[in-house]
Structure formats: C-alpha cells, structure tokens
Design a protein around this motif. Structure first.
Motif, PDB file in Angstrom:
ATOM      1  N   VAL A 156      20.582  42.571  37.816  1.00 55.82           N
ATOM      2  CA  VAL A 156      20.100  43.553  36.865  1.00 55.82           C
ATOM      3  C   VAL A 156      21.244  43.402  35.713  1.00 55.82           C
ATOM      4  CG1 VAL A 156      19.891  46.020  36.538  1.00 55.82           C
ATOM      5  CG2 VAL A 156      18.987  44.908  38.636  1.00 55.82           C
ATOM      6  N   LYS A 157      22.539  43.209  35.990  1.00 56.80           N
ATOM      7  CA  LYS A 157      23.141  43.301  34.810  1.00 56.80           C
ATOM      8  C   LYS A 157      23.157  42.340  33.721  1.00 56.80           C
ATOM      9  CE  LYS A 157      27.033  45.570  37.299  1.00 56.80           C
ATOM     10  NZ  LYS A 157      28.567  45.342  37.949  1.00 56.80           N
TER      11      LYS A 157
ATOM     12  N   SER B   9      20.350  50.338  40.610  1.00 53.56           N
ATOM     13  CA  SER B   9      21.079  49.524  39.886  1.00 53.56           C
ATOM     14  C   SER B   9      20.002  49.591  38.521  1.00 53.56           C
ATOM     15  CB  SER B   9      20.772  48.127  40.363  1.00 53.56           C
ATOM     16  OG  SER B   9      21.642  48.128  41.602  1.00 53.56           O
TER      17      SER B   9
ATOM     18  N   GLN C 223      18.167  41.468  30.198  1.00 53.00           N
ATOM     19  CA  GLN C 223      18.222  42.232  29.002  1.00 53.00           C
ATOM     20  C   GLN C 223      17.006  43.216  28.811  1.00 53.00           C
ATOM     21  OE1 GLN C 223      20.891  41.696  26.930  1.00 53.00           O
ATOM     22  NE2 GLN C 223      21.714  40.289  28.868  1.00 53.00           N
TER      23      GLN C 223
ATOM     24  N   LYS D 253      20.740  52.813  36.449  1.00 51.56           N
ATOM     25  CA  LYS D 253      21.823  52.832  35.666  1.00 51.56           C
ATOM     26  C   LYS D 253      22.096  51.767  34.456  1.00 51.56           C
ATOM     27  CE  LYS D 253      26.879  52.264  37.243  1.00 51.56           C
ATOM     28  NZ  LYS D 253      27.811  52.119  38.003  1.00 51.56           N
ATOM     29  N   ARG D 254      21.312  50.780  34.731  1.00 47.86           N
ATOM     30  CA  ARG D 254      21.493  49.689  33.717  1.00 47.86           C
ATOM     31  C   ARG D 254      20.596  49.954  32.460  1.00 47.86           C
ATOM     32  NH1 ARG D 254      21.941  46.316  29.995  1.00 47.86           N
ATOM     33  NH2 ARG D 254      21.648  43.970  30.129  1.00 47.86           N
TER      34      ARG D 254
ATOM     35  N   ASN E 196      22.345  43.840  42.071  1.00 45.32           N
ATOM     36  CA  ASN E 196      23.116  44.460  40.885  1.00 45.32           C
ATOM     37  C   ASN E 196      23.626  43.457  39.688  1.00 45.32           C
ATOM     38  OD1 ASN E 196      24.050  46.868  40.044  1.00 45.32           O
ATOM     39  ND2 ASN E 196      26.068  46.246  40.693  1.00 45.32           N
TER      40      ASN E 196
END
Length: 831
Positions: A356-357, A458, A360, A461-462, A353
């Motif tokens: 993934v954040k 994840s 880019q 959502k990203r 997670n």
C-alpha cells in the motif's frame, strides 16, 4: 528419519489444436480433456462445443497419494448420443516430468488402444536347472513361478486377471495359464510352471525338439502376458506383458525380481504422429523427501520471523516472492506454512502494508498479481471453502438443475425465447445471490476478517482523502477474487462436482459479471461493461440500497473483535457425492452387500441416502466419528476404500471413485472429527470377515485395533497441513532459484545500492534495506546448503540400500536406472 515421499501436481490445460474432423456434415467436435494417473481419472475439464481447436485454460492441483508411471491426458469427443470416444492421449512418464517443469509445451496426441494402455507390475521367480539323465546327457528344465501382480488397471469397472506363461524359441512355443483371480487388480497367483528347455537326443516325440544345443537357450525367451477375463464376446483384454531372454539365467540359475509390465507392439507403424492434433500443457510436478521436523528448524525459524522483520522486504518470505518466477509458486507453500503455525495474519498484514505504501493511485490498490494478492487469494481458497459452501451452493445447485433461460444478448437468443422474460430470470438470480452474500458477513471466517481489517486500516491511512478506499481495498478481494470466480467456475471451488453445461455456464457468467460490478463500488457502473446489453441490464441495480448493502457487508467482515457466532451456526455442507458403501449389519439377518449411495457431510453429521435429496438412511453425528482410516484392498478386493469407525466398534466401509477422491473424503472427515474427545489411537487396517480380523487374526469383533491411527492433526487448525513438508517445498524453491539469491546478494553488497543509481541487472529486486536483506539472504543460503547436504546423504544411503528389481523399484523403472547412472558417475568422479 524421513517421511514417505509425496508428490503434488499442478497443471494448466491450455488448448488443443488441429483435432481430426468429425466424420459427418458438421465436422466439428464437442471435446473435453481428462487428467489421469496411469489409467485412473482424477480430473475432467468442461466440454468445449463445436471446435477442432478447443481452449480449456483450466488449472488443476492435487496431492498425488500413490505411485504412478505416467501422468496422462486424454481428449474425448462427446457425440449427439452423449457417448464418449477417445480421440488421443498425451502420456508423460514420471521420470520425464522434470523436462517440462513449469513451461508451456505442445504435445502431439498419440493413438490409444488396448496394447498401449499398460500399468502395473509383476513379481516373478525363474530357476534354470541342469538335469543329468541315466545316459549322462545334460538337459535343462525351467521353473517359472508367477507370485503376484500389483496395480493392474480396472477395465470396464472390473478386473479378473490371469497370466499366461510362454516359453518361445526360433522353432517352438509352449504356453501355460494361471487360474483367474476374481475382482482384484492386485492378484496373488503363486503358481509354478515347468518347461523342458533342452532334451537328450533319444527323446524324439513328435512336435517336440529332438535335440537342442546349449547355445539354443540364448535364442529363447520366457513371456508373461496378463489378461482380464472378460464376459464380452470380443474376448479377454490384454493388460500388459513381460519378455525375458533366457540367456541372462546362464550366469545365475535362479532369479527373482519385480518387473514393470510393458505394452505390446501392435504393428500400427503407418499412423503419423500428427494425425490427431496436439495439446498444450504446463505441468509442475514436485516430489518431496521430507525429513523429521528438527532438520528444518533453521530455515523454518527465519521464515516464521518474516512478519517481524523491518522492513518486510528484507524478510525470507518476501525474498522468496522476489526470486520465484511466478508469485503463485511462493504463495502456495508460504500460506500453508503460516496458516499451520498461526502466523498468516501478521505476515499478510506486513506485506500488504508495504505494498500500500508503494501504491500511488487508490484506484489501483491490490490490482496487480503481487505476492500480497496471491497470498490472500490462497488464504481465501483454503480458509473460505466452507464459507462458499454455505453461502453460494444452494442457489448454484438450483441454477444448475432448473435451467431457466437467462440469455440477455439479443444476438444469442434462441428461437422461442423472450428477452424480457430472460432479463427477469437473470435479475431474480442476481438479486438472490447478492442478498445471500451481503447477509453472510457473520459466517465469514475469522482469519479472513482479520486480514480484511488490516487491509482496510492500511488503505485508509495511506489515502486519507478517499473515503471509499477502505471499501475498495476489501471488495477487490472478497468480490473480485472470491465470490465472482466461485460463481463463474463453481466446480473449481467444489460447489459443483462437474462443469456446468454450456447454457448454465453462460447464466453463471452473466451473474458473475453483475455481482463483480455491484461489489466494486465504482463511480460509473455502466462504463464497466463493454457490452451495451449488460449496461442496460445493470440499470435494474442502479439504486442506493445496493451500494449501502455492499458497504454494510464490507464493514462487518473488516471489523476487528467480532463476536463468536457459533451459537447460531447453521449446518455447513462440506462435501457430498456418490460412493459405494457396505451394509453395516444393523439387522441381525440382513445382507452385508455393497450399494451406491449419496453421501453428505456437514459440520454436524455424516449421512447417506439412496439418491440426492432423499431422506437419510443413516446419520452419524460428527461426535460419533472416532477414526477415519484407509482400508486394505485385500479386505474386499476393492480399491480406494476407507472406513469410518463409530462407538462400539461399528465400522462403515466405503469405496470412493478414485484415489484423489478417497484422500479428499478421508482428509475432510478427519478434520471435522479431530477434536472428538473419544477418538481412537489404534484401529484395524483390514476388515472383520469370517469370524476374524484379516490383519491381526483376532477372533473377537471387539478386539482393540492392531495399528496406530494416522489422524494426529493440530486441533486448532482447520486444514490438514504438514509444516515440515511445506518447509521442504520452500527449500526446493530456494534451491531452484539459488542463482537469483546470489544475484540479490551481489545487489545488496554493491555500492550502487548504497550510493549511486541502481544497475540494470539488479533493478528487478525490491531492496529497501541492503544490510538487513543481506543478513537474511546469508541465513537462507546457509539453511539451504545444510538441507542440500542432508538430501545428498539421504540419496547416497538410499542408493546403497535399494535393490533394482525390488518392489519399490521394479526392473523397467527408468527413473531409478537414471538415478543409478548418476550416482555411479558421482562415485567415479569422487574417486
């Protein structure tokens, strides 16, 4: 309290160069490389054809289940008659492995001959006595007792050793010989030989000394040579020697010790060391001294809390990934530790997670060699091995056996081959493998499905604007890093026992490329291929049904709360191969001889048959395996034996090909039978022969065992993982990279992290929360310091208790000599 030391070895065999030319018109060679513990082969690479600079690039990892003196690498050449000849070897002494730890090194190949191939140790007792004659003259007699040897090599499949004992001086030589011990590489001789060292002057028998000065003793030596009694016309094979000057007995009249056998100088000094070429290796060898579980509690607790730390970059596990030179170094023990304690899914979810954040572009998701990708790779390798067996093994076996031509590069077509026929053969194989993969979702291990569910959530959502990212996040692992590599190199995933031949390997390469592209769901498939012939071939699969099948499969393996499908479970092949077994005596008057059989283990039964594919001669249901244990070599004078104990005390005795294979079979048989309700708690470590158990001498064959069983694996874990040993390995890594931990601490405490721009020297670390990271680092450094003190105390205690010349540390053990020197220097410094 500590557990027995266990070593592990991870090595990459990069390439060889400048091998000597073949003495024929072609000049080229077909070479492969083996990995050996002393002279016992434990791994073999593929054959690289027609090259004097073969590139291997293969990784090999194994737990080392026994002591050894050399880690050796042999280069063999296979000629047109499929005979193998040794070109040369690299032998690294155990104590030198740290010099080359985890770095690429070129080693010169050395010549191999009988005089340099030595392993094993010998136990001797020497006694020099003074005898006073009737005339008052003193003479000397020497008693040499050859007690036993251990770890002698197996030569041409056998070892029938004997020893010669020679007393040699400037002008005399007298030799005596022990009896030959048949079929054992751990012979017990216990024979005493007497020599007259000095004699009174009245003794003048021809061919003996008339008189010798006492100082003459200083010029004499006792030599012990070990030989293998051979039936071949070339004579007996030399196994090793020991030379001891008698002058050391002048201080002590009696001396008893173990000695390492040494090679013999054969006079080949004229050979240049670089005549044979060189081999590039990267070797990582670790040897752990593992304490009891309570010693590791502080460090283990801070590691297991990693999944709950906010942010995860401030956790102990993430910090380990930051300081290690290679992410793989950290991933292997971390995954095993978290699997053992049932924490792998939350940990991987947390680090995935976070990654993934930071990503880019959805097209680059999980594409790097990050800690997340390495941990998922390692988890799939451990948890998904059975899944690969049931999914891919049947068709890969067929590809290896049938040898259908599948070359589709027009330039590489052989004479008589038809391009269209080859394309059709390859298309059929790809279609079949694609179908078995996409219909195997129900068999995917739960732990992998739970991880894939986390990745999918994840990523979705990203990158909410990309409808395909939920698929590519999962396919980048299951296809790109799991199925495709297993098809490409099936031997590395235990799908085949050896490397496929070059033609089969080429077929598997083409299939792997196509499957990888099919699973990638990329928009422009043909653009994925550099070769035009691959792009043309892929047109066969440019249909929507293939993309739909991939998405349905990815949906299934990444959905949470899957049902338990054990009720429809098919037998999964876990391991198979040839071994030697002893007849179980089911027939009253049957012979209990040894025979080679093909063994096959599934999660339902353990069977053996005469040859692969035959009807089973014997089938043991898994629930009837009550214990799986090693068998002492002295039972049948055979190495690498183990026993499978069944109801009514029936025992199947089996010999594996080498020590690593024996450990693999014992581990996997123990794993599949560990939940059996009637598992034994005690067993007999030796066999029942000639009316009694060799271990405890009990005469009744149904006497309960005399030794506790070693099984004890956690019932809810499929893998034989020792949590303490993995924590010890993580401690070793933290200790190794302590300067980086301290640098990271500086970075957390620096104002540049809080307020200003990062200083360049700290920019290599990911530090999202300096205060939390600093807290974790403090706990890690304290835990490592405590364990370091325990190890130092353990070494001091061992130094006091261990005797040089003991069975554990024979004379000639250079690593122990170095250790003694270091401890002496430490003691002198502290004084």
């Amino acid at each position: 309290m500590s557990k027995p030391p266990l070593g592990s070895c991870y090595c990459t065999k990069g390439e060889a160069k400048n091998l000597p030319t073949y003495p024929g018109p072609n000049k080229m060679r077909d070479c492969y490389c083996t990995v050996n513990l002393d002279q016992e082969e434990v791994f073999r690479t593929k054959i690289v054809e027609k090259s004097l600079c073969p590139f291997y690039g293969e990784d090999f990892y194994c737990e080392i289940p026994r002591t050894f003196r050399h880690l050796s690498f042999y280069i063999f050449d296979r000629d047109v008659f499929r005979r193998d000849s040794i070109i040369g070897k690299v032998a690294i002494q155990k104590e030198d492995l740290q010099k080359y730890h985890n770095r690429d090194t070129w080693f010169q190949l050395q010549h191999v001959d009988a005089d340099s191939e030595v392993q094993g140790k010998v136990h001797l007792e020497l006694r020099l006595s003074e005898v006073i004659t009737d005339t008052g003259v003193v003479c000397h007699k020497l008693a040499t007792r050859v007690l036993e040897c251990q770890g002698l090599p197996i030569v041409n499949g056998q070892c029938d050793p004997y020893a010669t004992v020679t007393l040699a001086g400037p002008s005399r030589s007298e030799a005596k010989k022990t009896k030959v011990k048949k079929k054992t590489n751990n012979p017990h001789f216990d024979e005493v030989f007497y020599f007259e060292v000095t004699r009174p002057s009245s003794y003048n028998k021809k061919s003996h000394f008339d008189i010798e000065d006492v100082d003459e003793v200083d010029k004499m030596e006792i030599r012990v040579d070990l030989w293998n009694a051979s039936n071949l016309k070339f004579g007996d094979e030399f196994l090793g020697e020991l030379r001891l000057p008698l002058k050391f007995l002048r201080q002590s009249s009696s001396y008893e010790a173990w000695y390492f056998l040494q090679p013999r100088d054969n006079g080949n000094k004229s050979l240049k060391p670089d005549d044979l070429g060189s081999l590039r290796l990267n070797v990582v060898y670790t040897e752990d001294h593992v304490f009891s579980s309570d010693y590791y509690s502080p460090l283990r607790d801070v590691l297991l809390k990693s999944a709950d730390v906010e942010p995860v970059s401030a956790s102990a596990a993430h910090i380990l990934g930051e300081v290690c030179r290679e992410k793989q170094e950290a991933a292997i023990p971390l995954v095993r530790l978290f699997l053992h304690y049932g924490r792998i899914v939350p940990f991987i979810s947390a680090i995935a997670n976070a990654e993934v954040k930071r990503t880019q572009d959805p097209n680059t998701i999980f594409r790097g060699n990050s800690l997340t990708s390495k941990c998922i790779d390692e988890t799939m390798k451990l948890a998904g091995m059975h899944y690969l067996q049931v999914t891919l093994k049947p068709i890969i076996d067929e590809i290896c056996q049938v040898h259908k031509p599948c070359e589709i590069d027009p330039v590489k077509l052989k004479d008589g081959e038809n391009l269209e026929n080859n394309r059709e053969n390859l298309r059929q194989y790809v279609d079949r493998i694609f179908t078995v993969i996409t219909k195997s979702g129900v068999s995917c291990p739960t732990v992998m499905c739970d991880i894939f569910f986390s990745l999918r959530e994840s990523a979705a959502k990203r990158f909410q604007g990309d409808p395909d990212v939920r698929y590519t996040a999962v396919s980048s692992f299951i296809f790109l890093r799991f199925f495709a590599p297993a098809i490409l190199s099936p031997n590395l995933f235990q799908l085949t026992p050896h490397h496929p031949d070059p033609q089969t390997s080429r077929t598997l390469t083409l299939i792997s490329k196509t499957i990888q592209t099919l699973g990638s769901l990329s928009k422009s498939k043909s653009a994925n291929f550099k070769e035009s012939y691959m792009a043309t071939f892929y047109d066969y699969f440019n249909e929507q049904k293939y993309a739909d099948a991939v998405k349905n499969f990815l949906d299934l393996i990444s959905s949470s709360g899957r049902r338990d499908h054990k009720s429809i479970e098919q037998p999964i092949l876990l391991k198979e191969g040839f071994m030697i077994k002893r007849a179980q005596g089911r027939k009253r008057f049957g012979m209990k001889n040894f025979k080679k059989r093909w063994f096959r283990l599934t999660n339902h039964e353990f069977t053996y048959q005469k040859s692969k594919g035959d009807h089973p001669l014997c089938s043991i249901p898994i629930e009837n395996i009550l214990a799986v244990e090693r068998l002492e070599e002295e039972s049948f004078k055979m190495k690498n034996m183990f026993q499978v104990i069944q109801p009514e005390r029936r025992v199947l005795y089996i010999q594996a090909n080498n020590c690593v294979e024996a450990k693999d079979w014992i581990d996997i048989l123990t794993k599949v039978s560990q939940c059996n309700k009637k598992r034994l708690t005690v067993y007999h470590p030796s066999a029942y022969l000639n009316g009694h158990w060799l271990c405890c001498k009990a005469t009744a064959d149904n006497t309960p065992g005399c030794t506790p069983c070693t099984g004890g694996l956690p019932a809810n874990i499929q893998l034989d993982i020792d949590g303490d040993r993995e924590t010890e390995r993580i401690y070793s890594l933290f200790n190794l990279y302590m300067p980086k931990l301290e640098k990271m601490q500086e970075a957390c405490g620096s104002k540049s992290v809080y307020d200003g721009p990062e200083e360049e020297e700290y920019s290599t670390f990911i530090i999202d929360d300096p205060k939390e990271t600093y807290k974790t680092l403090k706990l890690i450094i304290e835990g490592v310091a405590t364990l370091e003190q325990e190890h130092a105390q353990y070494k001091r205690d061992k130094f006091k208790k261990t005797k040089y010349g003991s069975q554990e540390h024979p004379i000639g053990d250079k690593s122990f000599q170095t250790y003694i020197r270091q401890q002496s220097e430490i003691s002198a410094h502290s004084i």
